[in-house]
Write a protein that holds these residues in place. Structure first.
Motif, PDB file in Angstrom:
ATOM      1  N   GLY A 119      52.959  44.951  22.922  1.00  0.00           N
ATOM      2  CA  GLY A 119      52.838  45.863  21.795  1.00  0.00           C
ATOM      3  C   GLY A 119      52.634  47.313  22.156  1.00  0.00           C
ATOM      4  N   ASP A 120      52.486  47.632  23.451  1.00  0.00           N
ATOM      5  CA  ASP A 120      52.325  49.033  23.845  1.00  0.00           C
ATOM      6  C   ASP A 120      53.501  49.869  23.367  1.00  0.00           C
ATOM      7  N   GLU A 121      53.186  51.100  22.997  1.00  0.00           N
ATOM      8  CA  GLU A 121      54.211  51.992  22.450  1.00  0.00           C
ATOM      9  C   GLU A 121      54.844  52.848  23.546  1.00  0.00           C
ATOM     10  N   VAL A 122      56.166  52.941  23.506  1.00  0.00           N
ATOM     11  CA  VAL A 122      56.932  53.830  24.371  1.00  0.00           C
ATOM     12  C   VAL A 122      57.544  54.912  23.498  1.00  0.00           C
ATOM     13  N   LEU A 123      57.271  56.162  23.824  1.00  0.00           N
ATOM     14  CA  LEU A 123      57.827  57.283  23.077  1.00  0.00           C
ATOM     15  C   LEU A 123      59.080  57.770  23.792  1.00  0.00           C
ATOM     16  N   LEU A 124      60.205  57.759  23.073  1.00  0.00           N
ATOM     17  CA  LEU A 124      61.498  58.118  23.650  1.00  0.00           C
ATOM     18  C   LEU A 124      62.128  59.260  22.868  1.00  0.00           C
ATOM     19  N   PRO A 125      62.190  60.465  23.438  1.00  0.00           N
ATOM     20  CA  PRO A 125      62.949  61.528  22.785  1.00  0.00           C
ATOM     21  C   PRO A 125      64.422  61.127  22.694  1.00  0.00           C
ATOM     22  N   THR A 126      65.006  61.331  21.537  1.00  0.00           N
ATOM     23  CA  THR A 126      66.404  60.961  21.321  1.00  0.00           C
ATOM     24  C   THR A 126      67.198  62.176  20.870  1.00  0.00           C
ATOM     25  N   PRO A 127      68.517  62.170  21.135  1.00  0.00           N
ATOM     26  CA  PRO A 127      69.369  61.086  21.646  1.00  0.00           C
ATOM     27  C   PRO A 127      69.000  60.702  23.084  1.00  0.00           C
ATOM     28  N   ASN A 128      69.230  59.424  23.396  1.00  0.00           N
ATOM     29  CA  ASN A 128      68.973  58.943  24.737  1.00  0.00           C
ATOM     30  C   ASN A 128      69.798  57.709  25.001  1.00  0.00           C
ATOM     31  N   TRP A 129      69.805  57.302  26.260  1.00  0.00           N
ATOM     32  CA  TRP A 129      70.616  56.168  26.695  1.00  0.00           C
ATOM     33  C   TRP A 129      70.301  54.919  25.881  1.00  0.00           C
ATOM     34  N   PHE A 130      71.343  54.273  25.390  1.00  0.00           N
ATOM     35  CA  PHE A 130      71.200  53.129  24.490  1.00  0.00           C
ATOM     36  C   PHE A 130      70.488  51.939  25.126  1.00  0.00           C
ATOM     37  N   GLY A 131      70.492  51.837  26.452  1.00  0.00           N
ATOM     38  CA  GLY A 131      69.888  50.689  27.114  1.00  0.00           C
ATOM     39  C   GLY A 131      68.373  50.638  27.033  1.00  0.00           C
ATOM     40  N   PHE A 132      67.725  51.776  26.776  1.00  0.00           N
ATOM     41  CA  PHE A 132      66.270  51.788  26.763  1.00  0.00           C
ATOM     42  C   PHE A 132      65.687  50.884  25.671  1.00  0.00           C
ATOM     43  N   TRP A 133      66.345  50.818  24.539  1.00  0.00           N
ATOM     44  CA  TRP A 133      65.813  50.025  23.422  1.00  0.00           C
ATOM     45  C   TRP A 133      65.587  48.565  23.837  1.00  0.00           C
ATOM     46  N   GLU A 134      66.601  47.971  24.418  1.00  0.00           N
ATOM     47  CA  GLU A 134      66.517  46.558  24.786  1.00  0.00           C
ATOM     48  C   GLU A 134      65.582  46.341  25.967  1.00  0.00           C
ATOM     49  N   LEU A 135      65.572  47.247  26.922  1.00  0.00           N
ATOM     50  CA  LEU A 135      64.674  47.108  28.058  1.00  0.00           C
ATOM     51  C   LEU A 135      63.214  47.125  27.615  1.00  0.00           C
ATOM     52  N   VAL A 136      62.870  48.042  26.739  1.00  0.00           N
ATOM     53  CA  VAL A 136      61.495  48.118  26.239  1.00  0.00           C
ATOM     54  C   VAL A 136      61.139  46.862  25.461  1.00  0.00           C
ATOM     55  N   ARG A 137      62.044  46.397  24.623  1.00  0.00           N
ATOM     56  CA  ARG A 137      61.778  45.192  23.832  1.00  0.00           C
ATOM     57  C   ARG A 137      61.534  43.991  24.734  1.00  0.00           C
ATOM     58  N   ARG A 138      62.386  43.814  25.719  1.00  0.00           N
ATOM     59  CA  ARG A 138      62.251  42.651  26.598  1.00  0.00           C
ATOM     60  C   ARG A 138      61.019  42.738  27.499  1.00  0.00           C
ATOM     61  N   ALA A 139      60.529  43.959  27.731  1.00  0.00           N
ATOM     62  CA  ALA A 139      59.307  44.122  28.516  1.00  0.00           C
ATOM     63  C   ALA A 139      58.049  43.980  27.660  1.00  0.00           C
ATOM     64  N   GLY A 140      58.229  43.738  26.371  1.00  0.00           N
ATOM     65  CA  GLY A 140      57.089  43.504  25.487  1.00  0.00           C
ATOM     66  C   GLY A 140      56.555  44.725  24.793  1.00  0.00           C
ATOM     67  N   GLY A 141      57.224  45.863  24.940  1.00  0.00           N
ATOM     68  CA  GLY A 141      56.753  47.081  24.314  1.00  0.00           C
ATOM     69  C   GLY A 141      57.389  47.335  22.959  1.00  0.00           C
ATOM     70  N   THR A 142      56.931  48.394  22.324  1.00  0.00           N
ATOM     71  CA  THR A 142      57.470  48.844  21.047  1.00  0.00           C
ATOM     72  C   THR A 142      57.993  50.261  21.230  1.00  0.00           C
ATOM     73  N   LEU A 143      59.255  50.467  20.965  1.00  0.00           N
ATOM     74  CA  LEU A 143      59.855  51.777  21.172  1.00  0.00           C
ATOM     75  C   LEU A 143      59.779  52.605  19.897  1.00  0.00           C
ATOM     76  N   ARG A 144      59.313  53.839  20.040  1.00  0.00           N
ATOM     77  CA  ARG A 144      59.291  54.786  18.918  1.00  0.00           C
ATOM     78  C   ARG A 144      60.070  56.022  19.340  1.00  0.00           C
ATOM     79  N   THR A 145      60.979  56.457  18.507  1.00  0.00           N
ATOM     80  CA  THR A 145      61.832  57.585  18.873  1.00  0.00           C
ATOM     81  C   THR A 145      61.222  58.905  18.419  1.00  0.00           C
ATOM     82  N   LEU A 146      61.573  59.944  19.151  1.00  0.00           N
ATOM     83  CA  LEU A 146      61.207  61.317  18.806  1.00  0.00           C
ATOM     84  C   LEU A 146      62.503  62.105  18.698  1.00  0.00           C
TER      85      LEU A 146
END
Length: 372
Positions: free
Chosen positions: A90-117
């Protein structure tokens, strides 16, 4: 009509001769001795780890040591291993966007929650300290920035990094991860900075890189990361438990490329420069083209095609439809919606000159017919 792809993330670069020679020597040695290939330690060959550490020291990261370097089966493997070690459920990852599309799935599979900026093309994707401070919360475990950015090509300068790190210093549990895989593809007036060269008093800075983009070793499956020693050790243990080390021939090719990184990068940029100018001039010549700044890094343009979006559709659906229309016109691109920017498209200029010339002609024809 044949489809011209400007969508690939890999360039049309010849493998550097020094890398081929190094790998060939390893293979020839095994053949001559009628024996098996040597197996690398899980963290990578000591010589490659030291060469990478030395390269970062030359770029201003004076304290980087070989024990902090881990060689991985491509940068994506390194990213996933890092995220898996850094993030708690459930840890949050803050990702400034636009950004590489692969980050979404990597964060999800690692158990995190991605939030875009979301950042804006209108101000060249500036990330100000005030914007970052407002976006960070006590729940934010990781700030993830790619520099140069894929897909926008935006390069964040050392001064910009320093301003952002003055903010992150107020969040002692926050990790900062810089994806620097395009570090050698830079057209700006200043050398591209590495996060490792900036102060890190709490030992919370990490970088991921690789050899496929900046050193013309696409397909060789070699990436690397640099992290504080305890984290590097944990990542190495994870990689040892879940996979195999990068094959020695590929690592020796990477070692040769590392030792010749400056000349290889300079040659790639020289190869790319004519197409870079050609693409940005071609995009600027399209009907109703908005003013834009040519990015300093990568071999992409992230073009604003929002003027072609169907207004009656939701933005993601309209963006997907736009990409389909471009494909029907004979040009394959990456949908900006997958990177957090519907209506924009990523186009690579690391292609043959004739292919780019024809792709631009097809885009000109499509825009002329759509915007009459």
């Amino acid at each position: 009509m044949d489809l011209i792809s400007l969508a690939s993330g890999y360039g049309n670069f010849a493998v550097p001769e020094v890398a081929l020679a190094a790998a060939t020597q390893v293979l020839a040695g095994a053949q001559q001795q009628l024996g098996p290939l040597a197996v690398s330690p899980a963290a990578g060959l000591p010589a490659l780890r030291e060469a990478l550490a030395e390269r970062y020291r030359q770029r201003g990261a004076a304290s980087v040591s070989a024990e902090q370097v881990v060689v991985t089966n491509g940068a994506k493997t390194g990213l996933f291993a890092l995220l898996s070690e850094m993030l708690r459920p459930g840890d949050e990852v803050l990702l400034p966007t636009p950004n590489w599309f692969g980050f979404w799935e990597l964060v999800r599979r690692a158990g995190g929650t991605l939030r875009t900026l979301p950042l804006a093309a209108a101000d060249n994707y500036a990330l100000t300290p005030a914007t970052l401070r407002a976006a960070l919360t006590p729940a934010t475990r990781l700030l993830l920035i790619s520099n140069p950015n894929n897909p926008t090509g935006r390069v964040y300068s050392r001064a910009e990094w320093a301003d952002l790190l003055a903010v992150t210093a107020d969040f002692p549990e926050l990790w900062v991860l810089s994806d620097e895989i395009y570090e050698g593809i830079s057209f700006g007036p200043e050398a591209l900075p590495t996060l490792l060269a900036l102060p890190d008093p709490r030992g919370r800075h990490v970088i991921v890189s690789g050899f496929s983009k900046s050193l013309a070793l696409a397909g060789w499956g070699v990436g690397c990361l640099v992290a504080p020693p305890a984290l590097a050790e944990a990542v190495t243990a994870r990689l040892f438990a879940t996979g195999a080390a990068v094959p020695v021939p590929a690592q020796m090719a990477a070692l040769a490329a590392t030792r010749h990184a400056e000349e290889i990068g300079a040659a790639l940029c020289a190869q790319l420069a004519p197409n870079r100018q050609r693409l940005f001039e071609g995009l600027a010549a399209l009907p109703d083209a908005p003013k834009s700044v040519a990015p300093e890094g990568t071999y992409y343009a992230f073009a604003d095609f929002t003027r072609l979006l169907a207004p009656e559709l939701p933005a993601p659906e309209a963006s997907a439809q736009l990409v389909q229309r471009l494909a029907a016109a004979g040009v394959e691109v990456v949908d900006g919606a997958t990177c957090g920017a519907p209506g924009f498209v990523r186009l690579s200029y690391a292609v043959e000159e004739a292919a780019l010339h024809e792709a631009l002609a097809r885009l000109q024809k499509l825009f002329a017919s759509q915007l009459r």
